[in-house]
Design an enzyme around this catalytic site. Structure first.
Site, PDB file in Angstrom:
ATOM      1  N   SER A 118       7.866   2.660  -0.520  1.00 50.41           N
ATOM      2  CA  SER A 118       8.544   2.641  -1.824  1.00 50.41           C
ATOM      3  C   SER A 118       8.944   4.037  -2.258  1.00 50.41           C
ATOM      4  O   SER A 118       9.791   4.194  -3.122  1.00 50.41           O
ATOM      5  CB  SER A 118       7.611   2.088  -2.906  1.00 50.41           C
ATOM      6  OG  SER A 118       7.116   0.848  -2.541  1.00 50.41           O
ATOM      7  N   HIS A 139      13.699  -0.925   2.802  1.00 51.76           N
ATOM      8  CA  HIS A 139      12.906  -1.178   1.595  1.00 51.76           C
ATOM      9  C   HIS A 139      13.185  -2.601   1.120  1.00 51.76           C
ATOM     10  O   HIS A 139      14.166  -2.858   0.422  1.00 51.76           O
ATOM     11  CB  HIS A 139      13.274  -0.132   0.532  1.00 51.76           C
ATOM     12  CG  HIS A 139      12.423  -0.181  -0.691  1.00 51.76           C
ATOM     13  ND1 HIS A 139      12.861   0.233  -1.923  1.00 51.76           N
ATOM     14  CD2 HIS A 139      11.143  -0.600  -0.884  1.00 51.76           C
ATOM     15  CE1 HIS A 139      11.899   0.079  -2.806  1.00 51.76           C
ATOM     16  NE2 HIS A 139      10.854  -0.433  -2.206  1.00 51.76           N
ATOM     17  N   GLU A 151      17.221  -2.334   0.504  1.00 48.10           N
ATOM     18  CA  GLU A 151      17.686  -0.956   0.345  1.00 48.10           C
ATOM     19  C   GLU A 151      17.481  -0.261   1.698  1.00 48.10           C
ATOM     20  O   GLU A 151      16.348  -0.146   2.174  1.00 48.10           O
ATOM     21  CB  GLU A 151      16.842  -0.282  -0.754  1.00 48.10           C
ATOM     22  CG  GLU A 151      17.487   0.885  -1.432  1.00 48.10           C
ATOM     23  CD  GLU A 151      16.616   1.473  -2.557  1.00 48.10           C
ATOM     24  OE1 GLU A 151      15.408   1.170  -2.638  1.00 48.10           O
ATOM     25  OE2 GLU A 151      17.163   2.255  -3.351  1.00 48.10           O
ATOM     26  N   ASN A 189      13.751   2.558  -7.235  1.00 49.97           N
ATOM     27  CA  ASN A 189      12.634   3.049  -8.046  1.00 49.97           C
ATOM     28  C   ASN A 189      13.011   4.237  -8.916  1.00 49.97           C
ATOM     29  O   ASN A 189      12.376   4.489  -9.936  1.00 49.97           O
ATOM     30  CB  ASN A 189      11.443   3.389  -7.151  1.00 49.97           C
ATOM     31  CG  ASN A 189      10.713   2.121  -6.751  1.00 49.97           C
ATOM     32  OD1 ASN A 189      10.532   1.228  -7.571  1.00 49.97           O
ATOM     33  ND2 ASN A 189      10.328   2.012  -5.492  1.00 49.97           N
TER      34      ASN A 189
HETATM   35  N1  LIG Z   1       4.035  -4.528  -3.208  1.00 49.46           N
HETATM   36  C1  LIG Z   1       5.317  -4.331  -3.482  1.00 49.46           C
HETATM   37  O1  LIG Z   1       5.874  -4.909  -4.444  1.00 49.46           O
HETATM   38  C2  LIG Z   1       6.165  -3.431  -2.593  1.00 49.46           C
HETATM   39  C3  LIG Z   1       7.561  -3.491  -2.704  1.00 49.46           C
HETATM   40  C4  LIG Z   1       8.342  -2.708  -1.835  1.00 49.46           C
HETATM   41  C5  LIG Z   1       7.720  -1.861  -0.920  1.00 49.46           C
HETATM   42  N2  LIG Z   1       6.350  -1.798  -0.867  1.00 49.46           N
HETATM   43  C6  LIG Z   1       5.748  -0.910   0.154  1.00 49.46           C
HETATM   44  O2  LIG Z   1       5.293  -1.718   1.228  1.00 49.46           O
HETATM   45  C7  LIG Z   1       4.156  -1.101   1.851  1.00 49.46           C
HETATM   46  C8  LIG Z   1       3.013  -2.102   1.870  1.00 49.46           C
HETATM   47  O3  LIG Z   1       2.694  -2.457   0.538  1.00 49.46           O
HETATM   48  P1  LIG Z   1       1.843  -3.781   0.215  1.00 49.46           P
HETATM   49  O4  LIG Z   1       1.985  -3.997  -1.252  1.00 49.46           O
HETATM   50  O5  LIG Z   1       2.188  -4.864   1.185  1.00 49.46           O
HETATM   51  O6  LIG Z   1       0.354  -3.236   0.546  1.00 49.46           O
HETATM   52  P2  LIG Z   1      -0.972  -4.090   0.823  1.00 49.46           P
HETATM   53  O7  LIG Z   1      -2.103  -3.248   0.353  1.00 49.46           O
HETATM   54  O8  LIG Z   1      -0.842  -5.483   0.296  1.00 49.46           O
HETATM   55  O9  LIG Z   1      -1.030  -4.207   2.433  1.00 49.46           O
HETATM   56  C9  LIG Z   1      -1.176  -3.089   3.279  1.00 49.46           C
HETATM   57  C10 LIG Z   1      -1.800  -3.545   4.599  1.00 49.46           C
HETATM   58  O10 LIG Z   1      -1.733  -2.443   5.519  1.00 49.46           O
HETATM   59  C11 LIG Z   1      -2.884  -2.496   6.327  1.00 49.46           C
HETATM   60  N3  LIG Z   1      -3.071  -1.195   6.970  1.00 49.46           N
HETATM   61  C12 LIG Z   1      -3.514  -0.023   6.429  1.00 49.46           C
HETATM   62  N4  LIG Z   1      -3.510   0.947   7.364  1.00 49.46           N
HETATM   63  C13 LIG Z   1      -3.048   0.405   8.519  1.00 49.46           C
HETATM   64  C14 LIG Z   1      -2.823   0.913   9.828  1.00 49.46           C
HETATM   65  N5  LIG Z   1      -3.074   2.188  10.150  1.00 49.46           N
HETATM   66  N6  LIG Z   1      -2.354   0.059  10.768  1.00 49.46           N
HETATM   67  C15 LIG Z   1      -2.104  -1.236  10.467  1.00 49.46           C
HETATM   68  N7  LIG Z   1      -2.299  -1.778   9.236  1.00 49.46           N
HETATM   69  C16 LIG Z   1      -2.768  -0.959   8.276  1.00 49.46           C
HETATM   70  C17 LIG Z   1      -3.993  -2.879   5.369  1.00 49.46           C
HETATM   71  O11 LIG Z   1      -5.112  -3.421   6.059  1.00 49.46           O
HETATM   72  C18 LIG Z   1      -3.283  -3.928   4.481  1.00 49.46           C
HETATM   73  O12 LIG Z   1      -3.477  -5.246   4.971  1.00 49.46           O
HETATM   74  C19 LIG Z   1       3.893   0.167   1.056  1.00 49.46           C
HETATM   75  O13 LIG Z   1       4.504   1.257   1.702  1.00 49.46           O
HETATM   76  C20 LIG Z   1       4.540  -0.115  -0.294  1.00 49.46           C
HETATM   77  O14 LIG Z   1       4.947   1.053  -0.975  1.00 49.46           O
HETATM   78  C21 LIG Z   1       5.565  -2.574  -1.670  1.00 49.46           C
END
Ligand SMILES: NC(=O)c1ccc[n+]([C@@H]2O[C@H](COP(=O)([O-])OP(=O)(O)OC[C@H]3O[C@@H](n4cnc5c(N)ncnc54)[C@H](O)[C@@H]3O)[C@@H](O)[C@H]2O)c1
Length: 299
Positions: A118, A139, A151, A189
């Site tokens: 993000s 994104h 994005e 964002n």
């Molecule tokens: N949640 C949102 O609304 C949203 C929207 C757009 C982008 N994002 C981006 O997406 C990404 C994930 O966000 P999320 O909300 O799904 O997070 P989340 O916490 O729900 O999931 C992250 C997952 O990554 C795993 N993980 C951590 N380190 C790891 C590694 N080294 N190898 C493999 N897996 C690993 C964790 O075990 C976890 O299951 C982030 O970069 C976030 O900024 C999130």
């Protein structure tokens, strides 16, 4: 483009895996946490059932989507064969840099490495790999199977060819991709977070209460949900982290997070995921109740 590896099976990773698998791609879903992988498969199955109930897909499409997904707990096993990797691991700079260094060693040189970050710089992530020209931002928006926008973020070194491949691929997923350059917050964002921050300042300065602020933006600007509810949905810790990236990336105090947001995150009131933010969330309830902190003296 056939073999897609998705790293991280949390909120975004399961939606990204679902979307690729539903469109006929072979997906390797990787997470360091086996329980997260099992939870992701359950979530995908439940979301496919919802699509069946809405008449969007049939039972056969559900079965073929699930059959297209394999799970791995080891990045090397899950990514060695990938044509494209989409990284959706925890939003932590060190975790992402370590992952991209590893991916750069295990994947073929021509594999496209994408991040769903993000806020972390695509250019910085790319610089740690052997082929920064093949690194790009994808994104996705939450919930991934539903939201149309993707994005697509060009890092400093990303080539036209890689960008065009990813734009075309995004259309094959049924998304409407928008190409942007890599600066803090990208476009989504950079515009959304100052609006959310301003809504929190409006509450902090007691101009109006939680439901009044959200109602103005819903009914007056035709937003589907108000900015405070949206902040709870995104996660207040995530909003704070993105505002800090904008503040330090541009060196401009206009992005400074509202002290109320900082206090709420410090207190562990993170929105839906912690059960309380600007609203209170009780399992199974669809009713929005303003959190106790904001019911008295709102005006
Ligand atoms: N949640 C949102 O609304 C949203 C929207 C757009 C982008 N994002 C981006 O997406 C990404 C994930 O966000 P999320 O909300 O799904 O997070 P989340 O916490 O729900 O999931 C992250 C997952 O990554 C795993 N993980 C951590 N380190 C790891 C590694 N080294 N190898 C493999 N897996 C690993 C964790 O075990 C976890 O299951 C982030 O970069 C976030 O900024 C999130």
């Amino acid at each position: 483009m056939k073999n897609i590896t998705v790293i991280g099976s949390g909120t975004m990773g399961n939606g990204i895996a679902h979307t690729f698998a539903q469109n006929g791609f072979t997906v390797s879903l990787v997470d360091v946490n086996e329980a997260a992988l099992q939870k992701a498969l359950q979530t995908i199955s439940g979301n496919l059932d919802r699509q069946i109930n809405k008449g969007i897909i049939d039972d056969a499409a559900k079965a073929s989507t699930l059959a297209n997904i394999k799970t791995f707990t080891n990045v090397n096993d899950g990514a060695a064969n990938a044509d494209l990797v989409v990284e959706a691991a925890t939003e932590n700079r060190d975790i992402k840099l370590e992952l991209f260094k590893q991916l750069s060693q295990v994947c073929r040189p021509e594999t496209i490495l994408a991040s769903n970050t993000s806020s972390i710089s695509i250019t910085e992530i790319a610089a740690i790999t052997a082929h920064p020209e093949n690194v790009i931002g994808m994104h996705f928006m939450n919930p991934v199977p539903v939201m149309k926008l993707l994005e697509v973020i060009r890092g400093y070194a990303t080539t036209n060819e890689v960008t065009n491949t990813v734009m075309e691929l995004s259309r094959r997923l049924g998304k409407d991709p928008v190409e942007v350059n890599d600066y803090p917050g990208f476009v989504a964002n950079r515009i959304l977070m100052p609006m959310i921050n301003e809504a929190i300042y409006t509450l902090y300065e007691r101009v109006a209460g939680v439901s009044e602020i959200d109602t103005v933006m819903k009914l007056g600007m035709a937003h589907p949900m108000g900015p405070l509810q949206l902040a709870d949905f995104i996660g207040l810790d995530v909003c704070l982290a993105i505002l800090k990236v904008l503040q330090s990336g541009f060196g401009n105090p206009k992005y400074a997070p509202c002290p109320l947001l900082v206090n709420m995150v410090t207190a562990g009131h993170l929105g839906i995921k912690s059960g309380s933010g600007f609203y209170k969330y009780t399992a199974g309830s669809k009713e929005l109740v303003v959190a106790d902190k904001f019911t008295a003296n709102a005006h």
